[in-house]
Every structure is written in C-alpha cells, then in structure tokens.
Scaffold this motif. Sequence first.
Motif, mmCIF file in Angstrom:
data_model
loop_
_atom_site.group_PDB
_atom_site.id
_atom_site.type_symbol
_atom_site.label_atom_id
_atom_site.label_comp_id
_atom_site.label_asym_id
_atom_site.label_seq_id
_atom_site.Cartn_x
_atom_site.Cartn_y
_atom_site.Cartn_z
ATOM 1 N N SER A 7 -8.836 2.633 -3.001
ATOM 2 C CA SER A 7 -8.512 1.955 -1.740
ATOM 3 C C SER A 7 -7.106 2.340 -1.290
ATOM 4 C CB SER A 7 -8.628 0.439 -1.893
ATOM 5 O OG SER A 7 -7.776 -0.033 -2.912
ATOM 6 N N VAL A 8 -6.967 2.582 0.002
ATOM 7 C CA VAL A 8 -5.725 3.102 0.561
ATOM 8 C C VAL A 8 -5.337 2.342 1.818
ATOM 9 C CG1 VAL A 8 -4.565 5.175 1.456
ATOM 10 C CG2 VAL A 8 -6.305 5.402 -0.306
ATOM 11 N N MET A 9 -4.019 2.246 2.046
ATOM 12 C CA MET A 9 -3.484 1.716 3.299
ATOM 13 C C MET A 9 -2.494 2.738 3.839
ATOM 14 S SD MET A 9 -1.371 -1.809 3.886
ATOM 15 C CE MET A 9 -0.435 -2.099 5.401
ATOM 16 N N VAL A 10 -2.534 3.005 5.151
ATOM 17 C CA VAL A 10 -1.667 4.013 5.765
ATOM 18 C C VAL A 10 -0.654 3.330 6.676
ATOM 19 C CG1 VAL A 10 -1.555 6.092 7.187
ATOM 20 C CG2 VAL A 10 -3.546 5.698 5.714
ATOM 21 N N VAL A 11 0.634 3.583 6.424
ATOM 22 C CA VAL A 11 1.710 2.973 7.211
ATOM 23 C C VAL A 11 2.519 4.062 7.899
ATOM 24 C CG1 VAL A 11 3.726 1.460 7.165
ATOM 25 C CG2 VAL A 11 1.845 1.086 5.535
ATOM 26 N N ASP A 12 2.516 4.052 9.233
ATOM 27 C CA ASP A 12 3.269 5.037 10.017
ATOM 28 C C ASP A 12 3.430 4.494 11.427
ATOM 29 O OD1 ASP A 12 3.782 7.576 11.682
ATOM 30 O OD2 ASP A 12 3.800 8.353 9.633
ATOM 31 N N ASP A 13 4.580 4.755 12.051
ATOM 32 C CA ASP A 13 4.805 4.201 13.384
ATOM 33 C C ASP A 13 4.238 5.071 14.502
ATOM 34 O OD1 ASP A 13 6.653 6.238 13.043
ATOM 35 O OD2 ASP A 13 8.257 5.222 14.143
ATOM 36 N N ARG A 33 -8.502 0.704 3.764
ATOM 37 C CA ARG A 33 -8.658 -0.725 4.039
ATOM 38 C C ARG A 33 -7.882 -1.205 5.251
ATOM 39 N NH1 ARG A 33 -8.857 -3.744 -1.869
ATOM 40 N NH2 ARG A 33 -10.798 -2.717 -2.555
ATOM 41 N N ALA A 34 -6.774 -0.525 5.576
ATOM 42 C CA ALA A 34 -5.956 -0.989 6.697
ATOM 43 C C ALA A 34 -4.926 0.057 7.073
ATOM 44 C CB ALA A 34 -5.244 -2.295 6.324
ATOM 45 N N THR A 35 -4.339 -0.125 8.257
ATOM 46 C CA THR A 35 -3.197 0.674 8.691
ATOM 47 C C THR A 35 -2.154 -0.287 9.243
ATOM 48 O OG1 THR A 35 -4.031 1.003 10.944
ATOM 49 C CG2 THR A 35 -4.662 2.649 9.277
ATOM 50 N N ALA A 48 -2.561 -8.880 1.869
ATOM 51 C CA ALA A 48 -3.910 -9.378 2.158
ATOM 52 C C ALA A 48 -4.993 -8.467 1.601
ATOM 53 C CB ALA A 48 -4.095 -9.545 3.668
ATOM 54 N N VAL A 49 -4.826 -7.143 1.750
ATOM 55 C CA VAL A 49 -5.909 -6.222 1.361
ATOM 56 C C VAL A 49 -5.731 -5.621 -0.031
ATOM 57 C CG1 VAL A 49 -6.319 -5.665 3.790
ATOM 58 C CG2 VAL A 49 -4.842 -4.173 2.429
ATOM 59 N N ARG A 50 -4.524 -5.680 -0.579
ATOM 60 C CA ARG A 50 -4.229 -5.228 -1.942
ATOM 61 C C ARG A 50 -4.804 -3.835 -2.260
ATOM 62 N NH1 ARG A 50 -2.263 -9.146 -5.386
ATOM 63 N NH2 ARG A 50 -1.951 -11.166 -4.366
ATOM 64 N N PRO A 51 -4.338 -2.816 -1.570
ATOM 65 C CA PRO A 51 -4.863 -1.461 -1.815
ATOM 66 C C PRO A 51 -4.345 -0.882 -3.126
ATOM 67 C CG PRO A 51 -3.015 -1.351 -0.318
ATOM 68 C CD PRO A 51 -3.278 -2.815 -0.556
ATOM 69 N N ASP A 52 -5.043 0.115 -3.635
ATOM 70 C CA ASP A 52 -4.563 0.825 -4.816
ATOM 71 C C ASP A 52 -3.307 1.621 -4.482
ATOM 72 O OD1 ASP A 52 -6.749 0.001 -6.456
ATOM 73 O OD2 ASP A 52 -7.991 1.541 -5.532
ATOM 74 N N VAL A 53 -3.321 2.264 -3.300
ATOM 75 C CA VAL A 53 -2.208 3.116 -2.883
ATOM 76 C C VAL A 53 -1.831 2.826 -1.443
ATOM 77 C CG1 VAL A 53 -1.420 5.501 -2.526
ATOM 78 C CG2 VAL A 53 -2.948 4.973 -4.438
ATOM 79 N N VAL A 54 -0.533 2.709 -1.181
ATOM 80 C CA VAL A 54 -0.018 2.617 0.185
ATOM 81 C C VAL A 54 0.685 3.926 0.509
ATOM 82 C CG1 VAL A 54 1.585 1.471 1.760
ATOM 83 C CG2 VAL A 54 0.310 0.111 0.092
ATOM 84 N N LEU A 55 0.227 4.609 1.555
ATOM 85 C CA LEU A 55 0.923 5.793 2.064
ATOM 86 C C LEU A 55 1.981 5.299 3.034
ATOM 87 C CD1 LEU A 55 -1.805 8.492 2.749
ATOM 88 C CD2 LEU A 55 0.155 8.694 1.222
ATOM 89 N N MET A 56 3.246 5.508 2.711
ATOM 90 C CA MET A 56 4.341 4.858 3.432
ATOM 91 C C MET A 56 5.269 5.850 4.120
ATOM 92 S SD MET A 56 5.840 1.900 4.099
ATOM 93 C CE MET A 56 5.193 0.767 2.856
ATOM 94 N N LEU A 82 3.093 5.640 -2.248
ATOM 95 C CA LEU A 82 3.365 7.073 -2.143
ATOM 96 C C LEU A 82 3.993 7.308 -0.776
ATOM 97 C CD1 LEU A 82 3.109 10.065 -3.009
ATOM 98 C CD2 LEU A 82 0.779 10.034 -2.079
ATOM 99 N N VAL A 83 5.248 7.704 -0.757
ATOM 100 C CA VAL A 83 5.930 7.957 0.512
ATOM 101 C C VAL A 83 5.416 9.265 1.110
ATOM 102 C CG1 VAL A 83 8.145 8.506 1.589
ATOM 103 C CG2 VAL A 83 7.994 6.656 -0.098
ATOM 104 N N LEU A 84 5.120 9.217 2.402
ATOM 105 C CA LEU A 84 4.717 10.407 3.155
ATOM 106 C C LEU A 84 5.644 10.482 4.357
ATOM 107 C CD1 LEU A 84 2.726 12.759 3.506
ATOM 108 C CD2 LEU A 84 1.234 11.208 4.783
#
Length: 220
Positions: A7-13, A33-35, A48-56, A82-84
Amino acid sequence: MTEGRISVMVVDDHPIWRDGVARDLSERGFDVRATAGDAPSAVRIARAVRPDVVLMDLNLGAESGVDATRQITADLAATRVLVLSASGEHDDVLEAVKAGASGYLVKSASAEELVAAVRRTAAGDAVFTAGLAGLVLGEYRRMAAGPEDGATPRLTDRETEVLRLVAKGLTARQIADRLVLSHRTVENHVQSTLRKLQLHNRVELARYAIEHGLDTEPEQ
C-alpha cells in the motif's frame, strides 16, 4: 507490510505529477490508498489510511515534506517514508533522513527505479539515488565518531543498557519488562541518551549503538 499488495500514498504539491505517479504505481500492482498535496493533509491522511510506504516530496508550501516525514514516522511505526524530490542537495538529503525517511530518490529516476525503490523500502531496505547513500553513511560515521574535540558523551550504566536493547530492536515496553522498569522511565532514558548524543530518533540511536559495538552483550 500489509498482506498481499504494497500500500502506497503519494504526496506532492503538483497535481499532474502526483496523479501520474499514483497512476503508474497502481498500474504496476500497488495499492495506492491516497494522495495529498500539502504537509498537514499528508499527516492527517497517512494516519487514516496507514500505508506501507509514503512517497514524499519536500517542497510542499508552508510546511515541508521534512516536517510531514517527522510526524508520520513518529506516529506510524509500520509506515516507511521514501522521499521523491527534484532536489539532490546534500542538506535536503540529510534533513530528510534525520526526520526519519528510509530513503531518498531524485525525480529524474526512471519508472522502473521508482517501482524497485518502493518495493525495497516496503521490505525494510534503505534506498538512495546513486551517490547519496555514501553521503548518508559518511554523516552517520561522523556522528558516531563523537565531537571533534575528542570528548565522548558520558552515558550512565542504565542509559548504556537501554541503548543496547534499543539496538537489538526491542520496543520501550519490552525494554521495561526486561529491566523491570516503568515504560515512562525507559522513555526518559531514551530521550536523555538522544540529547547527549545529539541524535534525533531511535533509528539513529540504533545505528550509533551498532557503530560502537553496543548491540552485543558485554563480556562477563
């Protein structure tokens, strides 16, 4: 890691980039699961979604990805960040790792490199764009060497004992049971040791202990 898909979450502006990465990962079998587009939303949604990995991403406006990384890793022990980022600046890399990031990938990485990095991060590996791993290792070695004037921070016997158990991977509650102490007392020893060694979190504490051979029992 959750059973089955990672499970992954992607964070980017940047919405186009964010949605593109999310789509690519979803098409490759990941459970996206979310962005999120800013740091406060990233922290709230990750809880809330508790992903295995957050791409930050790091540049998220008023609050940076470093701030979000620090909060997420503090709140969610099973979630790895994991910072991207477009930045490959040394200061950015070190700040991200000190905040708790498990790895750092620059945005010039290929789709295949990104997929492999997410899988390795979920498996517990530290993943860095070529050239950055040596930088981080060098920084930890510098910290482990102690102050430049040669003075070594003095830890009490109890602090050293707690540090050794932290390096072995025991939780604060497990350490409390092992040493017949209260959970709060163990946490106080951990925080005191972090201050004395000028470290930021348990990951750095464990690495310090391993560098100094404190992850093994002393000879009788």
